[in-house]
Write a protein that holds these residues in place. Structure first.
Motif, PDB file in Angstrom:
ATOM      1  N   ARG A 161       0.824  -1.210   0.000  1.00 19.04           N
ATOM      2  CA  ARG A 161       0.000   0.000   0.000  1.00 19.04           C
ATOM      3  C   ARG A 161       0.860   1.263   0.000  1.00 19.04           C
ATOM      4  O   ARG A 161       0.377   2.338  -0.330  1.00 19.04           O
ATOM      5  CB  ARG A 161      -0.938  -0.005   1.201  1.00 19.04           C
ATOM      6  N   ARG A 162       2.115   1.124   0.398  1.00 15.37           N
ATOM      7  CA  ARG A 162       3.060   2.245   0.324  1.00 15.37           C
ATOM      8  C   ARG A 162       4.138   1.902  -0.679  1.00 15.37           C
ATOM      9  O   ARG A 162       4.430   0.730  -0.923  1.00 15.37           O
ATOM     10  CB  ARG A 162       3.688   2.499   1.694  1.00 15.37           C
ATOM     11  N   PRO A 209       4.061   6.842  -7.029  1.00 14.38           N
ATOM     12  CA  PRO A 209       3.721   5.644  -6.262  1.00 14.38           C
ATOM     13  C   PRO A 209       2.755   4.772  -7.048  1.00 14.38           C
ATOM     14  O   PRO A 209       2.381   5.093  -8.176  1.00 14.38           O
ATOM     15  CB  PRO A 209       3.083   6.204  -4.998  1.00 14.38           C
ATOM     16  N   TRP A 266       4.389  12.062  -5.443  1.00 12.54           N
ATOM     17  CA  TRP A 266       4.724  12.108  -4.024  1.00 12.54           C
ATOM     18  C   TRP A 266       4.819  13.554  -3.534  1.00 12.54           C
ATOM     19  O   TRP A 266       5.360  14.415  -4.195  1.00 12.54           O
ATOM     20  CB  TRP A 266       6.075  11.433  -3.792  1.00 12.54           C
TER      21      TRP A 266
END
Length: 339
Positions: free
Chosen positions: A239-240, A309, A315
């Motif tokens: 998820r990151r 991402p 970002w």
């Protein structure tokens, strides 16, 4: 406490089903489980591959070659570890008679798929990170077939998740003793194990009782729990944005160490105290740990962390305490078409 009174402690029990029959046609639940697991894992691979710049047609090609490699590797790795049990090349090729290795299948899929990925300009980490989540999910789902047919039964136990036999035909190497309901198998180390509704017993090669219990370790169940837990962990980890290679390294550590532990619950052929799968899994886990430590000591420079991402948004903040994802370069073919 006697064996009969211990039986109530084994809470996992069901009649095994070796075949699903439609008139003259018989289908193995084991094969269905593998097929469904591979399809669902491939869907995840396609989903994650797109996020990492992989073209859909390339992923489809990789899925096909990985399937060929998985079949070759799964059977080849098993034959290599049980070479003395085969009398001819024909016996070695008769995969429909049973006998495959999951670890060998993974290795075969990588060996066959990676050259195809390189031909399209993809990197190893880019490929394997995309495949890792689907691989964990596919293994977990595929193990359902093993549970249905009663495959990968281990040593006798009183463990809460031990499997108590409740009827049905067990797969090889089990054979039904004449005029009884007891199944017997001569195991790799020469010991003999029996399984019946009343419990399981393990005898040494000389006939001495080694262990007994109302149930046996169902290592396929443990493996399914490990794989689905790994899927949930990788899903959250993904998820990151992460440094390329972190997902597949996490997979190797988690699943590799899990296989090392669960294989101790089986009675299988060993080399220097470990099974072939344990040696392979241990080597993969050790290599992955080495890379994770190296990346932690030598993080990416700030400039290398900038990019997009997985959800496509730019970002705004970069957490330098964690590894970060490096956006993959565009595939070679796509770049040539654009130019």
């Amino acid at each position: 406490m006697g064996l009969a009174s211990l039986t109530s402690l084994a809470v996992v029990s069901w009649p095994v089903l070796d075949r699903i029959r439609f008139g003259p046609i018989a289908i193995s639940p084991h094969g269905i489980g593998i097929a469904v697991g591979y399809l669902l894992g491939s869907w995840w691979f396609l989903r994650e591959g797109k996020k990492r710049g992989m073209a859909e047609e390339h992923v489809s090609s990789l899925v096909m070659w990985a399937l060929v490699g998985a079949i070759v590797g799964a059977r080849g790795f098993f034959v290599l570890g049980h070479y003395s049990e085969f009398e001819s090349i024909g016996d070695m090729l008769a995969v429909w008679r049973g006998g495959i290795s999951l670890i060998g299948g993974i290795m075969g899929a990588v060996i066959f798929g990676y050259p195809v990925a390189r031909r399209h300009g993809y990197r190893f980490g880019q490929l394997m990170d995309a495949a890792s989540i689907g691989l964990a999910f596919g293994i977990g789902i595929g193990r359902i077939g093993d549970l249905i047919i009663g495959d990968h039964l281990g040593k006798p136990t009183t463990f809460l998740l031990g499997f108590r036999y409740a009827g049905g035909a067990l797969p090889g190497p089990w054979s039904l003793e004449p005029n009884t309901s007891t199944w017997t198998a001569t195991l790799e180390d020469g010991s003999i194990q029996t399984i019946a509704r009343g419990g399981a017993r393990l005898f040494s090669e000389t006939g001495g009782l080694v262990a007994q219990g109302p149930a046996v370790h169902q290592t396929a169940l443990y493996d399914m729990i490990i794989a689905l837990g790994l899927f949930a962990f990788l899903f959250l980890l993904n998820r990151r944005v992460r440094r390329e290679g972190v997902l597949i390294a996490a997979f190797a550590v988690w699943y590799g160490l899990g296989r090392v532990i669960t294989d101790f619950l089986r009675v299988d052929k060993t080399w220097f105290g470990l099974t072939g799968s344990q040696w392979t899994a241990l080597a993969a886990a050790a290599l992955a740990i080495a890379f994770l430590v190296m990346w932690a000591v030598r993080p990416l420079p700030i400039g290398a962390a900038r990019g997009r991402p997985l959800d496509g948004r730019l970002w705004k903040r970069i957490d330098l305490r964690s590894t970060v994802f490096v956006p993959p370069r565009e595939p070679r073919e796509s770049k040539e078409k654009r130019d």
